[in-house]
Design a protein around this motif. Sequence first.
Motif, PDB file in Angstrom:
ATOM      1  N   ARG A 335      -6.371   4.877  -2.488  1.00 57.15           N
ATOM      2  CA  ARG A 335      -6.378   3.413  -2.525  1.00 57.15           C
ATOM      3  C   ARG A 335      -5.540   2.904  -3.712  1.00 57.15           C
ATOM      4  NH1 ARG A 335      -9.439   0.151   0.489  1.00 57.15           N
ATOM      5  NH2 ARG A 335     -10.621   1.778   1.503  1.00 57.15           N
ATOM      6  N   ASP A 336      -5.781   3.472  -4.899  1.00 55.86           N
ATOM      7  CA  ASP A 336      -5.041   3.047  -6.096  1.00 55.86           C
ATOM      8  C   ASP A 336      -3.544   3.266  -5.912  1.00 55.86           C
ATOM      9  OD1 ASP A 336      -7.391   2.429  -7.249  1.00 55.86           O
ATOM     10  OD2 ASP A 336      -7.483   4.200  -8.576  1.00 55.86           O
ATOM     11  N   ALA A 337      -3.186   4.476  -5.439  1.00 49.66           N
ATOM     12  CA  ALA A 337      -1.765   4.832  -5.358  1.00 49.66           C
ATOM     13  C   ALA A 337      -1.035   3.953  -4.351  1.00 49.66           C
ATOM     14  CB  ALA A 337      -1.621   6.306  -4.979  1.00 49.66           C
ATOM     15  N   PHE A 338      -1.644   3.671  -3.195  1.00 46.85           N
ATOM     16  CA  PHE A 338      -0.953   2.921  -2.148  1.00 46.85           C
ATOM     17  C   PHE A 338      -1.032   1.414  -2.355  1.00 46.85           C
ATOM     18  CE2 PHE A 338       0.795   5.865   0.965  1.00 46.85           C
ATOM     19  CZ  PHE A 338       0.345   7.056   0.421  1.00 46.85           C
ATOM     20  N   ASP A 339      -2.197   0.929  -2.819  1.00 43.53           N
ATOM     21  CA  ASP A 339      -2.327  -0.521  -3.022  1.00 43.53           C
ATOM     22  C   ASP A 339      -1.463  -0.994  -4.189  1.00 43.53           C
ATOM     23  OD1 ASP A 339      -3.908  -0.948  -0.879  1.00 43.53           O
ATOM     24  OD2 ASP A 339      -5.806  -1.077  -1.975  1.00 43.53           O
ATOM     25  N   SER A 340      -1.357  -0.160  -5.233  1.00 38.32           N
ATOM     26  CA  SER A 340      -0.579  -0.596  -6.388  1.00 38.32           C
ATOM     27  C   SER A 340       0.903  -0.707  -6.033  1.00 38.32           C
ATOM     28  CB  SER A 340      -0.780   0.363  -7.569  1.00 38.32           C
ATOM     29  OG  SER A 340      -0.259   1.628  -7.228  1.00 38.32           O
ATOM     30  N   ARG A 341       1.315  -0.095  -4.925  1.00 40.89           N
ATOM     31  CA  ARG A 341       2.718  -0.194  -4.483  1.00 40.89           C
ATOM     32  C   ARG A 341       2.867  -1.132  -3.287  1.00 40.89           C
ATOM     33  NH1 ARG A 341       1.812   4.943  -6.442  1.00 40.89           N
ATOM     34  NH2 ARG A 341       3.437   5.800  -7.788  1.00 40.89           N
ATOM     35  N   ASN A 342       1.794  -1.850  -2.958  1.00 48.56           N
ATOM     36  CA  ASN A 342       1.812  -2.802  -1.839  1.00 48.56           C
ATOM     37  C   ASN A 342       2.244  -2.172  -0.524  1.00 48.56           C
ATOM     38  OD1 ASN A 342       0.824  -5.225  -2.650  1.00 48.56           O
ATOM     39  ND2 ASN A 342       2.740  -5.754  -3.722  1.00 48.56           N
ATOM     40  N   LEU A 343       1.801  -0.963  -0.280  1.00 49.30           N
ATOM     41  CA  LEU A 343       2.198  -0.274   0.948  1.00 49.30           C
ATOM     42  C   LEU A 343       1.235  -0.604   2.078  1.00 49.30           C
ATOM     43  CD1 LEU A 343       3.084   3.056  -0.776  1.00 49.30           C
ATOM     44  CD2 LEU A 343       4.575   1.963   0.908  1.00 49.30           C
ATOM     45  N   ASN A 344       1.738  -0.489   3.306  1.00 48.07           N
ATOM     46  CA  ASN A 344       0.868  -0.641   4.470  1.00 48.07           C
ATOM     47  C   ASN A 344       0.366   0.756   4.838  1.00 48.07           C
ATOM     48  OD1 ASN A 344      -0.504  -1.465   6.664  1.00 48.07           O
ATOM     49  ND2 ASN A 344       1.293  -2.121   7.852  1.00 48.07           N
ATOM     50  N   TRP A 345      -0.924   0.961   4.747  1.00 52.80           N
ATOM     51  CA  TRP A 345      -1.490   2.295   4.996  1.00 52.80           C
ATOM     52  C   TRP A 345      -2.878   2.142   5.584  1.00 52.80           C
ATOM     53  CZ3 TRP A 345      -6.060   3.829   2.426  1.00 52.80           C
ATOM     54  CH2 TRP A 345      -6.510   2.934   1.432  1.00 52.80           C
ATOM     55  N   ALA A 346      -3.364   3.223   6.189  1.00 56.87           N
ATOM     56  CA  ALA A 346      -4.758   3.267   6.661  1.00 56.87           C
ATOM     57  C   ALA A 346      -5.190   4.725   6.643  1.00 56.87           C
ATOM     58  CB  ALA A 346      -4.869   2.695   8.061  1.00 56.87           C
ATOM     59  N   ILE A 419       2.542  10.910  -5.922  1.00 57.31           N
ATOM     60  CA  ILE A 419       3.896  11.271  -5.472  1.00 57.31           C
ATOM     61  C   ILE A 419       4.082  10.880  -4.000  1.00 57.31           C
ATOM     62  CG2 ILE A 419       5.480  13.213  -5.061  1.00 57.31           C
ATOM     63  CD1 ILE A 419       4.135  14.571  -7.535  1.00 57.31           C
ATOM     64  N   ILE A 420       3.039  11.111  -3.185  1.00 52.61           N
ATOM     65  CA  ILE A 420       3.140  10.764  -1.757  1.00 52.61           C
ATOM     66  C   ILE A 420       3.359   9.250  -1.607  1.00 52.61           C
ATOM     67  CG2 ILE A 420       1.888  10.704   0.450  1.00 52.61           C
ATOM     68  CD1 ILE A 420       0.392  13.280  -0.539  1.00 52.61           C
ATOM     69  N   ALA A 421       2.627   8.456  -2.377  1.00 51.85           N
ATOM     70  CA  ALA A 421       2.774   6.998  -2.291  1.00 51.85           C
ATOM     71  C   ALA A 421       4.176   6.589  -2.746  1.00 51.85           C
ATOM     72  CB  ALA A 421       1.697   6.320  -3.138  1.00 51.85           C
ATOM     73  N   ASP A 422       4.669   7.219  -3.791  1.00 52.30           N
ATOM     74  CA  ASP A 422       6.003   6.895  -4.290  1.00 52.30           C
ATOM     75  C   ASP A 422       7.062   7.213  -3.225  1.00 52.30           C
ATOM     76  OD1 ASP A 422       7.611   6.031  -6.556  1.00 52.30           O
ATOM     77  OD2 ASP A 422       8.452   8.060  -6.404  1.00 52.30           O
ATOM     78  N   GLU A 423       6.920   8.355  -2.600  1.00 53.26           N
ATOM     79  CA  GLU A 423       7.874   8.766  -1.562  1.00 53.26           C
ATOM     80  C   GLU A 423       7.747   7.850  -0.339  1.00 53.26           C
ATOM     81  OE1 GLU A 423      10.023  11.208  -2.524  1.00 53.26           O
ATOM     82  OE2 GLU A 423      11.076  10.822  -0.635  1.00 53.26           O
ATOM     83  N   LEU A 425       6.990   4.746  -0.402  1.00 56.59           N
ATOM     84  CA  LEU A 425       7.645   3.487  -0.760  1.00 56.59           C
ATOM     85  C   LEU A 425       9.147   3.578  -0.487  1.00 56.59           C
ATOM     86  CD1 LEU A 425       7.059   0.750  -2.126  1.00 56.59           C
ATOM     87  CD2 LEU A 425       7.606   1.816  -4.309  1.00 56.59           C
ATOM     88  N   GLN A 426       9.708   4.756  -0.736  1.00 50.63           N
ATOM     89  CA  GLN A 426      11.151   4.921  -0.534  1.00 50.63           C
ATOM     90  C   GLN A 426      11.532   5.129   0.923  1.00 50.63           C
ATOM     91  OE1 GLN A 426      12.898   7.726  -3.301  1.00 50.63           O
ATOM     92  NE2 GLN A 426      11.143   7.424  -4.662  1.00 50.63           N
TER      93      GLN A 426
END
Length: 429
Positions: A335-346, A419-423, A425-426
């Motif tokens: 949650r922290d990793a994906f929400d902090s990057r404003n990603l769409n995830w579930a 790292i997964i969230a960062d990738e 995002l790209q």
Amino acid sequence: MTQRQPEFSVFGQKLTGDIGIYGLMEDLGRAMTTHPDMLMLGGGNPAAVPAMQQIFRERMEELLADGSSFDRMLGNYDPPQGNPRFQQSMADMLSRTYGWDVAAENIAIMAGGQSAFFFLFNLLAGPQSDGSHKKILLPLCPEYIGYCDQGLTEDMFVACRPHITWPKGEASREFKYTIDFEAVETALQQHNVAAIAVSRPTNPTGNVITDDEVRRLAALVEQHGIYLILDNAYGVPFPGVVFTDASPFYGPNTILTLSLSKLGLPGTRTGIVVGDAHVMYALGQMNGIAGLANNNIGQQMSLPWIEDGRILQFGEQILRPYYQERSNEALGFLRDAFDSRNLNWAVHASEGAFFHWLWLPELTIPTRKFYERLKQRNVLVVPGEYFFFGMQSDWPHSQQCLRLSFAQPADKVKQALDIIADEALQNSR
Ligand code: PLP
């Protein structure tokens, strides 16, 4: 000197061809040994749970101290359907505890659940003596990757796309697959089905099909005179890595598979199958041909826990709290990793097993490619595509999911998720 490529039989070619999962598992294994710094969210190994390790060590010491048990464990071929005392104890425990109609002849021991499935699928499905071809129906896809290549002939599986539901609302980002019974009934009409098979909890999603779904599947197999194969590798009655209320199930047309692996003993290769006596006898015959006898070590180690029923408490007292805590912790990191990057995830509701099933609906590349990019950054996951075999039509969703193990130490899981969230995002729209 260059070696000539050997020519393999049709059987050989089927089992040695371009098997995606084999390459992937090799990749995982190689990475683990050659890159100790690799963040491993890919494997299916159970965690080293200290309370269980203690129990295993104590039991080994007890066996060593009692020389004759130790010698019997290592010095005997058991009958190919299993050690008779083990079979009897398992039958007694299941009938005593759950009132199931199970005797020793209803138990077959195999070299792990994996071997049990290889024998079962090929025993029931594939070419029939009347020239027809039967299939295994997977009522809820994605399903366990390890079934995918087990058929000795092509076209072994037919899989149904599930409903995607949001039990706590879409804002929760937590979805759950449920069985589309209309799709299952249509598949039963369109295909010649030998058995319905489902893992509960499901690898890769951590979904636990509900008691009601199990009862409806049981009614369907009874109506069609076929089998329901319930894969309880992680489930109830043991090892009990289940975080929801799920009851153990067994009925006249059920074949239930259990294993010692997820208790923490995958190295003993001990699978336990419960079902119709004719089918269990046939499994014993197949096992005798392929392997002569079973590995005795798991059976000898676990015998006292089955005789006194303690094996049914390990889940409730040790494994369920351990894995549930790991799951919650990893969900927090996710949650922290994906929400902090404003990603769409579930993520699929975490109801059991060792995995989270992450859905990235805006990913611009298939997860096979995403997997390669993550590997470059020292993170290993399992791309979701592999789990969607047997489907009759394309489904974009199948290219948007990843299986992430949360059995590794928390700091590694956190680092990997970042790292997964960062990738992501790209590589997102
Ligand atoms: N079924 C499922 C759903 C699994 O995840 C596994 C292993 O990971 C197996 C069966 C096979 O396990 P084993 O052969 O170790 O009993």
